[in-house]
Write an enzyme that holds these catalytic residues in place. Sequence first.
Site: not given
Length: 355
Positions: A257-259
């Site tokens: 996922g993001h980050n």
Amino acid sequence: MAQPTFFKQSPPQTLADLAALAKAHLVDPSRAGQEVKGLASLDEAGPMHLAFFDNLKYVDQLAATKAGACLVSARFEASVPPHVAVLRAAQPFRAFVQIARELHRDALRPQSWFGCKGIAPSAIIDPSARLEDGVIVEPLVVIGANVEIGAGTVIGAGAVIGAEVRIGRDCNVGARTAIQCALIGNNVLIHPACSIGQDGYGFLFFGPEGHLKVPQTGRVVIQNDVEVGAGTTIDRGSLRDTVIGEGTKIDNQVQIGHNVTIGRHCLLAAQIGLAGSLTIGDNVALGAKVGINNHLKIGDGAQVTAMSAVKDDIPPNGRWGGHFAKPTRQWFREIIAVERLVRDQKADPKDEGQE
């Protein structure tokens, strides 16, 4: 129908040569000139094959093998049948891999599927893209504006590389992979059908205007010597970058996922799901189908058992597992306690006929 072999066959090797290559000891020096034409498992090997043994689970296969030679530790040397030449090694499988890497160098990294030497006529490359000498671009590839690709990199058939992407030297981008908003280092292997740099799953949920999308303006940064398995998805960050650390190896069908920040030299097995904004340290190993909640921290050297669900931070060098994951010793004690309760309940005659 002819049975093709998809990798180059090396010339025959003597046992003396193989012993030197693997730093193994040939127990019977009189067999130094015996030739080996290939590598095989114990149960499929023939007189011209080299096999290895390092797991008691396969001791019956060792006894029945027809292999010409076998790598084995001193502990099991006496169990090898008399017709099999013994190469003694402290770590038989590691020695076997050393030999395999030498004999099958072409299998260590993907090659051009179509034998391309340059840019295929059907590829579409923006005039502003900069490709160093020695880049191979296979059929039906699309490369966007201001892309930079380093020497020795192979872009597989049907891959799409978005504008401004940077890909280093000696990389391989698998067929039908889509990459955008990404900076990729050297010697990175990306297997087919990956999606890298797409939107992260960022929304303000259940507001008066519905699910309000949050702009995802970060990047994906993949450092040197990373391998990404087929069908894996790596979302770009929302504000900060999604980072995959140097030397990390990712199996097939993993969702990142993001980050997310993943440290150096981590191992991620198949079908893992990593929620956004979590941090994974160096040398972490995650088993297949592990799921980790967002905003957590997994310490350096931690290991998580396959199919575990993680909802809490894991300290450095922690060994966790279960659903929800906890230290493995605690998890095992709880399993044993529950099994004991079930056994005791079944032993109670008052419970007869309750099921």
